[in-house]
Structures are given as structure tokens and as C-alpha cells.
Design a protein around this motif. Sequence first.
Motif: not given
Length: 584
Positions: A125-129
Motif C-alpha cells: 500500500d502507499t502510505f502518505r504519512r
Amino acid sequence: MRARLAGALCAALLVVTGTTAAGVSGHGRLRFAVTLSPSAARQAGKTAVDGRAYVIVSRKGDSEPRDQIDIAGGVPFWGRDADGVRPGRSVVLDAGSGTYGYPLKSIASLPAGRYSVQAFFNTYDTFRRGDGSTVKMHMPCGDGMDLFNSPGNFSSTPRWVDIDPARGRTVDLTLDKLITPSQPVPAGGTCQQGNPADSAHVKHVKIQSPALSKFWGRPIYIGANVLLPAGYDPNGSVRYPVEYHFGHFTTNAPRGFREDGGNSFSQWWLSDQAPRFIVVEVREENPFYDTSYAVDTPNLGPYGQATTRELIPEIDKEFHTIAEPYGRLTSGGSTGGWMALASQVFYPDVYGGAFAGYPDPVDLRREQIVNVYGDGNAYETVREWDRTPRPDSRNVQGDTNYVNAQENLWELARGGRDRSGGSWAMWEALFSPQGKDGYPAQAWDKASGTIDHSVSAGWKAMDLSAKVAAEWPTLGPKLQGKVFVYVGDTDTYFLNTAVELFQQRTDALTGPSSGFTFVYGRAKQHGWSPYTAQQWFQIYADYVAGHAPRDTDVSGWRGPRATPRLSASGGEIVPPEKHVGLPR
């Protein structure tokens, strides 16, 4: 430590071709063309996936090849990163750059023969933190980061193939199976929201953590398995002390309890002989590992805050706990031992005592047997004319099961940027500062083991021994006499060496003296304890009663007093000065 799953190479991006597998030419080279089936993609609700593709081969057909992967004695596998893989399109793994394997680094090294072959795909998954970084990682789903069995991942049906790398061919493999969650998923919700079923004495709590959700940029849940004492009355007035028992992710009942009294602990727990405690086991699987280590870190996020400020207040609200530090003890072994000790050290105003068994490295002058601050290489002792591999796992007779390089390279093949789900990758995520790419800064080169001391110097912030010594003027009055550590003196993973350094350092503290207790089991390996669970709870009961405010009524939970002496080891106590070869 050890659900010892394994680690990863920062490998080059996987080649994703624009043709079907049948359209890939061999050109005299052995290739595996891994294709995502449209039906599996539809089942997952995906039009494209990011992640890491694998090929696993085995000479045995008694189980799927993916279930035969191991550090020592496992079957060969290779992995490669891939972004934007669409149904019907192929990911090619071959002897070229970007494909990395274990125990055979190159696909070209595979001997000719007949193999059971399987493809696998670990989805990211892509996590934009919330800290501004963007990372791609796999989010576990009630599986405790069991990579090759984790929901959302794809596998192919194994098939037998005759392979001769010298002749070359393209082996087509189709990812036709999606792994689905085993735990309940709420209607319209996600698997991270689910909880196991409750029973009379075992309850489950799960909350969405505001702190973790903000950090990871998506809803993140943490939970707990709660064991209630016999006679617990939700409408009663008795409040009970709590054992926070840390360890690896599990949905099982704490302490192996069974409602049918099917083991000795369960029978004792429900008897009149047992002191009345509440046991809490925290569930905090995350994109790096099957547990968070329950502290705040740059790479995992504020799990310490989530545990102490969000989850514990929820438990105190739902159950009749003694919601004071004197009524909260930490315990655990291995990974859980580190968590028990770290929770007490980092949050001394939350917990009232730590009982830590065979903990993960508590002094990073010995991460197992690597001095991360002084050694030049994590895999070998390097001299002018020779190099000696550093052992990783041993038996009690001293035979080496496998060496550091093996486990690290195993992790390297499973995934880069500390995305392997393995112990060494998790330690780097736990101890390291964040790197410029948003992933943990690498303390050593994964292929060679060469240590980067500019990174490892930053590990001191999470080095429990260094932290206690540096902050003793503040921590001393809060920790004095509240730390109990036990370990076998031939621990399988050499964890006793860090415990001994921690004891040497804390024994020297003054103003006040530490009053810490250390117990060593002669010729005992990983998992040794001087007492049974039943005996530990008797010790806990006396300890809590002894630290309770004056005139506190403990009659509602304390039970009979038949407490073993904590200083007795159940074997020989081996003082650290009797050991040789340790740095002073």
C-alpha cells in the motif's frame, strides 16, 4: 524476538513487461514470467498492484513451496520489486539485475532438475504519512505480518517443471489465488477493525488510534486480548491489578487460557489458589512487523503514545482495573521481554514494575553479538588476513544453527528497505533514525554487512542500557528496585551478553543504586524462565501488595500467599563476572 520472519534487499525496480507471459523470449536464459490473473485481481478489487514478486522452487511436493522457506534448510526463492502490475501483464524474474535470491543469489545457480514451482506476490500500500514522507509497504490483516500467508497477497497454484538453466526457457506462472482474512471483517469495514469472539473470561478490545492514524495517513487500529480472573463481576466494586504481557501478535487467549480448563494453568487460574489479576496482551501489528515494540519511533510512529494514552485508558474504562502505576506490571519474553523493559523505562509513570525474560538486545554494544557502535562489519569479524562469520543462532552445546549473514540475506531476498517482516529489519526500523527516502536509515550495507557508524550512532536514543545510564538522575527514583531480568546464559540468540552489559552498567549506578534483579539460568537457552506462570503471579501479587499505598485493601484480589523467592533461579545463578570475552 522471534516470529523470525525475514528481510529484504533494496533491490532495483522489478521489470514489468507490457506483454503476456507467453510473449517473453528465453534467449538462452532461464526466466520466470509471473502474471496476475484477472479473476484474482477482481476478487481483490484491484486494477493494478505494487509490491514484490517471488518465485519459489522445491524438490518436495508435500506442501506448497512458499511454506518451505526458512533461514537454514529452506528452499531457494528469488524476489523482485514491481510497481503498477496490471492483470494479464507479466513480471519477469531472471538472472539479471534486480532479482535477488536466497540461499542461491542468482537464478542461474539453480541446478538442473524437476521442481515444484510457485509464484507469489506481496502487495504494498502507499502510505502518505503525517511526517511528510511517502512509503510503500504491506499492511498486515490479522496475520501478524506472516508475509507468505498475509491477506491481500497473491499466490500461484504450484506445478512441476523440468528446469535446466544451461538450456534456458521461460516458465509461465499465474497468480490465481488471493489470500483472504481469517478474522472477522465488519460489514462495510476493513480487516483491521475486526476482533476475535469473546468468551466468559476472555474479552477483546480494539480502537482506532488517532495518533497512529495521523502518522500513517490512514486509519490504524490497535487492540488487546484480555483475560479476566475467576469471579470477575462487571458490576462489582473490586478492582484488580493488571499484568501487561507483551509479545508477538496473537489472537489467542492470554497465557494459553482455556475456558474448558483443559490445561494446568487454566485449572489454577479458575481455582481459589490463584490471585485475581487481569491479563492484557496488546495486539499492534504494523507494516514492519507483528508487533510495535510499544514505544514512539521515527519509523513506526507513536506506538508508545497509542498504547499508554489511548489503549490503556480504554482498558481502564471497560474493566475493573487498578488504574494506577502500582497496579500495572509489565512482563514478556524475547521481543516481549524488550517491550516489558522498555515500557517501564520510557513510561515509568504509567507502569510500576517490569519482569523481562530473555529480552531482545537491551544494550546495543551487543545486538546479539554485534557491537553496532564499534564493530566494522555485522556479518563477520574482519582481521588483516582472515574473516570469521558471526554466529546468529546456536544450540546449548555451542553448535551454530546459522550465522548473521544468512538471516540478513534471507531478509534481503524477502524485501528491501526493511520490508521483510524479519527481526533484523524490525530492529533497524526500531533503532534507526528515518532515512532521506522515508524508510529506516540503514545501519549496515545489506549485501556486505559493512556498518555505517554515522547511522548506528543514532541508535543510542533507543538503547535501553544507554538511556537508563544517561538519564539516571531523573529515572533513578522512579525505577529503583522495579526491574527484574532473567535469561539463560547460553541463550540461543546470544541475548544474555547484552543483559550482562546492562547489569554491569546499572550495578554501577548511584544516587540511588539501581536495585535491579538479574537471574541467569546455567546452560539454559532462549525461552527459559526460573518460574512457572502460576509462580510468577504469586510473585506479582506480593509485589503489587508491597507497593500499594498504605492501608490499601488488597483482600479482594491477592489470594493465598505462597510466594517463591525471586532471587532463586531454579538453577544456578551465574554472575556476569564469571563470563569471559565481554567488553568491559
